[in-house]
Design an enzyme around this catalytic site. Structure first.
Site, short mmCIF file in Angstrom:
data_model
loop_
_atom_site.label_atom_id
_atom_site.label_comp_id
_atom_site.label_asym_id
_atom_site.label_seq_id
_atom_site.Cartn_x
_atom_site.Cartn_y
_atom_site.Cartn_z
N ASN A 114 -47.01 10.16 42.35
CA ASN A 114 -46.75 9.81 43.84
C ASN A 114 -45.42 9.93 44.14
O ASN A 114 -45.01 9.05 44.82
CB ASN A 114 -47.58 8.45 43.98
CG ASN A 114 -46.81 7.48 42.90
OD1 ASN A 114 -46.03 7.69 42.48
ND2 ASN A 114 -46.98 6.08 43.35
N HIS A 117 -40.90 5.98 42.86
CA HIS A 117 -41.24 4.43 42.72
C HIS A 117 -40.35 3.63 43.36
O HIS A 117 -38.99 3.95 43.45
CB HIS A 117 -41.13 4.25 41.16
CG HIS A 117 -40.88 2.72 40.79
ND1 HIS A 117 -41.84 1.86 40.68
CD2 HIS A 117 -39.70 2.15 40.61
CE1 HIS A 117 -41.67 0.62 40.42
NE2 HIS A 117 -40.20 0.63 40.34
P1 CMP Z 1 -45.10 3.04 40.67
O1 CMP Z 1 -44.67 2.64 42.09
O2 CMP Z 1 -44.17 4.05 39.64
O3 CMP Z 1 -45.79 1.73 39.79
C1 CMP Z 1 -46.55 1.99 38.82
C2 CMP Z 1 -47.42 3.43 38.93
O4 CMP Z 1 -48.48 3.34 38.39
C3 CMP Z 1 -47.56 3.80 40.23
O5 CMP Z 1 -46.50 3.99 40.96
C4 CMP Z 1 -48.56 4.79 39.98
O6 CMP Z 1 -47.95 6.10 39.99
C5 CMP Z 1 -49.33 4.38 38.84
N1 CMP Z 1 -50.49 3.60 39.15
C6 CMP Z 1 -50.80 2.83 39.73
N2 CMP Z 1 -52.32 2.26 39.69
C7 CMP Z 1 -52.90 3.44 39.15
C8 CMP Z 1 -53.93 3.90 38.84
N3 CMP Z 1 -55.18 2.97 39.27
N4 CMP Z 1 -54.41 4.99 38.22
C9 CMP Z 1 -53.43 5.70 37.77
N5 CMP Z 1 -51.97 5.31 38.04
C10 CMP Z 1 -51.77 4.33 38.60
#
Ligand code: CMP
Length: 139
Positions: A114, A117
């Site tokens: 995504n 962070h």
């Molecule tokens: P980030 O802000 O890096 O914090 C934790 C990360 O876990 C989040 O962004 C996503 O990339 C990942 N993440 C959170 N929820 C899920 C999920 N349900 N399935 C897969 N990845 C997740």
């Protein structure tokens, strides 16, 4: 550390696709000042420590594998109301739900990939900033 800071990462997928420049431009245009910046690559063990709060969740191992798969950009950003404003700028964690014009809407490939962070609390911002930067690297 004053409250006007947030910590951010540009994830390996966004670095691989050469999105670093456009993402940094959006961050600057939104009024954030870059206090510290580093290009680095996490080991799997470092990624596990950084994402410690998610240990035990079904996506944890895959997330740590991905986050250690290539270079990332670590950022300490300064702005009034930085944590909340940065989360607005990046949009929903799930890019399918991210608002138009947000960084994740523009650059994310999936929930895991995504693009960026951003810290979700002052406590996590301090822990995450300390994980990557010593005091002499912050201006
Ligand atoms: P980030 O802000 O890096 O914090 C934790 C990360 O876990 C989040 O962004 C996503 O990339 C990942 N993440 C959170 N929820 C899920 C999920 N349900 N399935 C897969 N990845 C997740």
């Amino acid at each position: 550390m004053p409250l006007g800071y947030t910590f951010a990462l540009i994830k390996p997928s966004a670095c691989r696709k050469n999105h670093v420049g456009p993402i940094l431009a959006m961050i600057n245009q939104a009024g954030f000042r870059i206090s510290a910046i580093r290009s680095t690559k996490l080991t799997k063990q470092e990624a596990e420590t950084f994402y410690e709060m998610h240990r035990g969740k079904e996506f944890y191992d895959s997330l740590c594998e991905f986050m250690s798969s290539g270079p990332i950009i670590a950022l300490l950003l300064e702005k009034d109301n930085a944590i909340e404003d940065f989360r607005k700028l990046i949009g929903n964690t799930n890019p399918d739900m991210a608002e138009e014009g947000t960084i994740r809407k523009m650059f994310a490939e999936s929930l895991q990939k995504n693009a960026v962070h951003g810290s979700d609390s002052v406590e996590n911002m301090k822990r995450e900033a300390d994980f990557f930067f010593n005091q002499r690297e912050r201006y």
